[in-house]
Enzyme design. Structure first.
Site, PDB file in Angstrom:
ATOM      1  N   ARG A 107     -25.143  -2.172   7.497  1.00  0.00           N
ATOM      2  CA  ARG A 107     -24.768  -3.556   7.168  1.00  0.00           C
ATOM      3  C   ARG A 107     -25.140  -4.516   8.299  1.00  0.00           C
ATOM      4  O   ARG A 107     -25.154  -5.733   8.108  1.00  0.00           O
ATOM      5  CB  ARG A 107     -23.281  -3.612   6.836  1.00  0.00           C
ATOM      6  CG  ARG A 107     -22.836  -4.934   6.342  1.00  0.00           C
ATOM      7  CD  ARG A 107     -21.612  -4.902   5.505  1.00  0.00           C
ATOM      8  NE  ARG A 107     -21.814  -4.517   4.108  1.00  0.00           N
ATOM      9  CZ  ARG A 107     -20.846  -4.607   3.209  1.00  0.00           C
ATOM     10  NH1 ARG A 107     -19.653  -5.031   3.579  1.00  0.00           N
ATOM     11  NH2 ARG A 107     -21.058  -4.260   1.956  1.00  0.00           N
ATOM     12  N   LYS A 158       0.866  -1.181   0.000  1.00  0.00           N
ATOM     13  CA  LYS A 158       0.000   0.000   0.000  1.00  0.00           C
ATOM     14  C   LYS A 158       0.912   1.243   0.000  1.00  0.00           C
ATOM     15  O   LYS A 158       1.817   1.345   0.805  1.00  0.00           O
ATOM     16  CB  LYS A 158      -0.900  -0.012   1.240  1.00  0.00           C
ATOM     17  CG  LYS A 158      -2.071   0.944   1.162  1.00  0.00           C
ATOM     18  CD  LYS A 158      -3.142   0.601   2.203  1.00  0.00           C
ATOM     19  CE  LYS A 158      -4.353   1.524   2.067  1.00  0.00           C
ATOM     20  NZ  LYS A 158      -5.423   1.167   3.031  1.00  0.00           N
ATOM     21  N   GLU A 198     -18.960  -5.748  10.363  1.00  0.00           N
ATOM     22  CA  GLU A 198     -19.934  -4.992  11.145  1.00  0.00           C
ATOM     23  C   GLU A 198     -20.948  -5.914  11.809  1.00  0.00           C
ATOM     24  O   GLU A 198     -21.331  -5.703  12.963  1.00  0.00           O
ATOM     25  CB  GLU A 198     -20.661  -3.991  10.238  1.00  0.00           C
ATOM     26  CG  GLU A 198     -19.815  -2.778   9.838  1.00  0.00           C
ATOM     27  CD  GLU A 198     -18.878  -3.033   8.676  1.00  0.00           C
ATOM     28  OE1 GLU A 198     -18.924  -4.127   8.095  1.00  0.00           O
ATOM     29  OE2 GLU A 198     -18.081  -2.129   8.365  1.00  0.00           O
TER      30      GLU A 198
HETATM   31  C1  LIG Z   1     -18.635  -2.106   4.873  1.00  0.00           C
HETATM   32  C2  LIG Z   1     -17.442  -1.192   4.973  1.00  0.00           C
HETATM   33  N1  LIG Z   1     -16.823  -1.068   6.168  1.00  0.00           N
HETATM   34  C3  LIG Z   1     -15.758  -0.244   6.294  1.00  0.00           C
HETATM   35  C4  LIG Z   1     -15.304   0.480   5.217  1.00  0.00           C
HETATM   36  C5  LIG Z   1     -14.162   1.469   5.385  1.00  0.00           C
HETATM   37  N2  LIG Z   1     -12.976   1.052   4.593  1.00  0.00           N
HETATM   38  C6  LIG Z   1     -12.691   1.602   3.439  1.00  0.00           C
HETATM   39  S1  LIG Z   1     -11.291   0.993   2.768  1.00  0.00           S
HETATM   40  C7  LIG Z   1     -11.081  -0.063   4.090  1.00  0.00           C
HETATM   41  C8  LIG Z   1      -9.925  -0.990   4.140  1.00  0.00           C
HETATM   42  C9  LIG Z   1      -9.992  -1.940   2.985  1.00  0.00           C
HETATM   43  O1  LIG Z   1      -8.865  -2.797   3.038  1.00  0.00           O
HETATM   44  P1  LIG Z   1      -8.453  -3.549   1.711  1.00  0.00           P
HETATM   45  O2  LIG Z   1      -9.664  -4.131   1.101  1.00  0.00           O
HETATM   46  O3  LIG Z   1      -7.372  -4.451   2.073  1.00  0.00           O
HETATM   47  O4  LIG Z   1      -7.972  -2.385   0.748  1.00  0.00           O
HETATM   48  P2  LIG Z   1      -6.577  -1.583   0.789  1.00  0.00           P
HETATM   49  O5  LIG Z   1      -6.929  -0.215   1.338  1.00  0.00           O
HETATM   50  O6  LIG Z   1      -5.640  -2.340   1.662  1.00  0.00           O
HETATM   51  O7  LIG Z   1      -6.135  -1.517  -0.633  1.00  0.00           O
HETATM   52  C10 LIG Z   1     -12.096   0.106   5.009  1.00  0.00           C
HETATM   53  C11 LIG Z   1     -12.193  -0.611   6.297  1.00  0.00           C
HETATM   54  C12 LIG Z   1     -15.995   0.328   3.992  1.00  0.00           C
HETATM   55  N3  LIG Z   1     -15.635   1.038   2.894  1.00  0.00           N
HETATM   56  N4  LIG Z   1     -17.044  -0.516   3.902  1.00  0.00           N
END
Ligand SMILES: Cc1ncc(C[n+]2csc(CCOP(=O)(O)OP(=O)(O)O)c2C)c(N)n1
Ligand SMILES: CC(=O)[C@@H](O)[C@H](O)COP(=O)(O)O
Ligand SMILES: [Mg+2]
Length: 638
Positions: free
Chosen positions: A407, A291, A379
């Site tokens: 959710r 990242k 969630e």
């Molecule tokens: C249902 C939900 N919960 C929380 C989030 C907040 N959120 C956005 S990006 C993220 C992390 C995602 O991690 P990953 O899929 O590994 O993507 P990366 O940022 O590492 O590329 C979170 C928790 C969301 N978008 N949707």
């Protein structure tokens, strides 16, 4: 090897190849040897563009190579490419005709910060909430099969998003349908925070084994000349393979697992994707990425660089990483409440579904690690976990964004409210959130909470009230929610001591005549400003459930117009609650409900959006004047 940068360019970099790519077909027309240059130019332009406007940052940097390889080898948009969460799709948007608009991203009238079907045919599915990509891509694969269409279906999902239940629901079904579906697991060992849980550990072990395999391959040549040593390695290998066989999890549920690959090696990606893109049945390609790849400060601090502010010229880079300002954010009020309450009562335990930083819980997690649970993007689990804790007489607090609470609605009703369990909800990002747009709007929580028996719901007007209402809700021996917005409050000083406020009781802010404004939440300052011009009464209602019915009855008796005000959908919001009470009480005072219309509010600056909806002082005043004129005209007609 991809180029790396240690500064965000403030002037547009030269991108001769990228400038020729207005759609993926232009990319596909390039010889493969030029893709390394495309990758470097795309990363440089991404750095520049996000520096110009702010937005999500680290995730997009981590998928530059993957995005190029996918659009190079798949016939997008006919082949369906579905991203998960979508915060990483700025490179995708640049390659699909939106290069020049990228600096408008997340701004009113500009590009959405996430894939949006209305924005581009290349945005095959609207996302923003995580873990939906596999379901959607499977649906598209099945849909294409039904239509007899030969098209590929690809889901790109992060290791964080993979922790959510829906991802596994979709994997399970895909294995059942045996559809032609490629799932690409983009594993950077990060969520917004560091990724947590058994799955994250499993993925990390796979990578460790990859290192082991590389050593073994490297060692084979040397060791095979040393039979005893070679024998030892083979025995070790057996145990290692059982521990870390990368395909164990996914193969056992019916996916053909490929990987893990270096997700920044464009040649390895092209070779592998070229070989697997037409394989039949469900495939899972596991790629390892970093990242923030290619930008040293973001690689070193992937949490801080998850999203950045616009880089102001002449300001140093550190301005990019959001820093606390003079006013406290509501998330920090929440974090302070957690720490202070936890210091007094060992029963306080706090849960976040992967939003530790955004929910203001970093200090709490450091001071009370044994009472802090980041459950990953889960969630539904977060809420029922809290229910279980409450069954053991603990006093759990669930920190959750309003939009993400959607959710876990069944868990809230079925596991918590129906059993009347003592769970407190700190609902952050309530109301219009601004740049994240409609997917993240916290504008439905009053509607979906109000109708649930046993729930009590508070809407504080400022930072101190937020702290006191959180304490009041936490003291309450049943399900209790406090909703507060993204960003800072008006700067009201915090009382040191906790002071539980009377449940269901509002607060008189201003005595006026003719008009009474009933404000639910943080729009109170705008209500007060409008009231000065109108000489209106102003009430900080504080509670949406239970309503202060005694106060409403009194206001209805002494005013000729009641005005309700909320940062929430008008339908089924706080104003509806007042209307329901007045109707049930046969109180016929005219009512004007002010709030959000029955439409989705798209991205832009929160204050500008509110003003545009008539929810700033001027707009409130004007709406009230218009209604008074209408009432007068009706009275004149008799
Ligand atoms: C249902 C939900 N919960 C929380 C989030 C907040 N959120 C956005 S990006 C993220 C992390 C995602 O991690 P990953 O899929 O590994 O993507 P990366 O940022 O590492 O590329 C979170 C928790 C969301 N978008 N949707
Ligand atoms: C993509 C996503 O869902 C999160 O990154 C979200 O944008 C965070 O919102 P805040 O910036 O309000 O914490
Ligand atoms: Mg990740």
């Amino acid at each position: 090897m991809a180029k790396t940068f240690d500064e965000i360019p403030l002037t547009r970099p030269s991108t001769p190849l990228l400038d020729r790519i207005d759609r993926p077909a232009d990319l596909r027309a390039l010889p493969r040897e030029q893709l390394h240059q495309v990758v470097d130019e795309l990363r440089a332009y991404l750095l520049y563009a996000v520096g110009q406007c702010g937005g999500h940052f680290g995730a997009g940097l981590g998928v530059v190579e993957l995005t190029v390889a996918l659009h190079y080898l798949f016939e997008t948009p006919d082949d369906r490419l579905v991203w998960d969460v979508g915060h990483q799709t700025y490179p995708h948007k640049i390659l699909t005709g939106r290069r020049e608009q990228l600096t408008s991203i997340r701004q009113q009238g500009g590009l959405s910060g996430f894939p949006n079907r209305a924005e581009s045919e290349y945005d095959t599915f609207g996302v923003g909430h995580s873990s939906t990509s596999i379901s959607a891509a499977l649906g598209m694969a099945l849909g294409a099969e039904m239509a007899g269409r030969q098209r590929r279906s690809v889901a790109v999902i992060g290791d964080g998003a993979m922790t959510a239940g829906q991802a596994f629901e979709a994997l399970n079904h895909a294995a059942h349908t045996k559809s032609n579906l490629l799932v690409i697991l983009n594993d950077n060992n990060m969520s917004i925070s560091h990724n947590v849980g058994g799955l994250a550990n499993y993925f990390a072990r796979i990578w460790a084994s990859k290192t082991y395999i590389a050593l073994r391959e490297g060692g084979k040549k040397v060791l095979s000349a040393m039979p005893a040593a070679w024998d030892f390695l083979r025995r070790t290998e057996e145990s290692m393979k059982n521990m870390v066989s990368p395909d164990a999890l996914f193969e056992s549920i019916g996916f053909n697992y490929i990987g893990p690959l270096d997700g920044h090696d464009i040649d390895e990606l092209l070779d592998t994707l070229g070989n697997i893109r037409d394989l039949k049945g469900p495939q899972l390609l596991h790629v390892y990425t970093t990242k923030g790849k290619g930008f040293a400060p973001a690689e070193a601090d992937p949490v801080g660089y998850h999203a950045i502010n616009k880089i102001e010229p002449k300001k140093k880079l550190e301005q990019a990483v959001p820093k606390p300002g003079p006013l406290l954010k509501y998330q920090d009020i929440f974090g302070g409440f957690l720490c202070d309450a936890a210091a007094r009562d060992a029963r306080l335990v706090a849960i976040t579904p992967a939003m530790c930083e955004g929910s203001g819980m970093v200090e709490f997690s450091r001071r009370f690690p044994e009472r802090f649970h980041d459950v990953a993007i889960c969630e539904q689990h977060a809420l029922t976990l809290a229910a279980g804790l409450a069954c053991e007489n603990q006093k759990p607090v669930v920190a959750i964004y309003s939009t993400f609470l959607q959710r876990a609605y069944d868990q809230l009703i079925h596991d918590i409210a129906l059993q009347n369990l003592d769970v407190t909800f700190g609902i952050d990002r309530a109301g219009i959130v601004g740049e994240d747009g409609a997917t993240h709007g916290g504008v439905f929580d009053l509607a979906y909470l109000r109708c649930v028996p046993n729930m009590i719901i508070a809407a504080p007007a400022d930072e101190n009230e937020c702290r006191q209402l959180l304490y009041t809700a936490w003291q309450h021996p049943g399900p209790a929610a406090v909703r507060y917005p993204r960003g800072t409050g008006p700067g009201v000083p915090l009382a040191d001591r906790f002071n539980a406020l009377p449940i269901g009781k509002g607060r008189r802010v201003r005595e006026g005549r003719q008009v009474a404004i009933l404000s639910f939440g943080v729009l109170l300052p705008a209500a007060q400003a409008a009231a000065e011009a109108l000489d209106a009464t102003v009430i900080d209602m504080r509670w949406v459930k239970p309503l202060d019915e005694v106060l409403i009855r009194e206001l209805a008796t002494h005013h000729s117009l009641l005005v309700t005000l909320e940062d929430h959908q008008l339908m089924a919001g706080a104003g509806s609650a007042v209307n329901e009470y007045l109707a049930a009480s046969a109180l016929t005072v005219p009512v004007l409900n002010l709030g959000l219309p029955d439409t989705f509010i798209h991205h832009g600056k929160r204050d500008v959006l509110l003003a545009g909806l008539g929810l700033d002082a001027a707009g409130i005043e004007q709406s009230i004047r218009d209604r008074l004129l209408g009432l007068e005209a009706r009275a004149a007609r008799g």
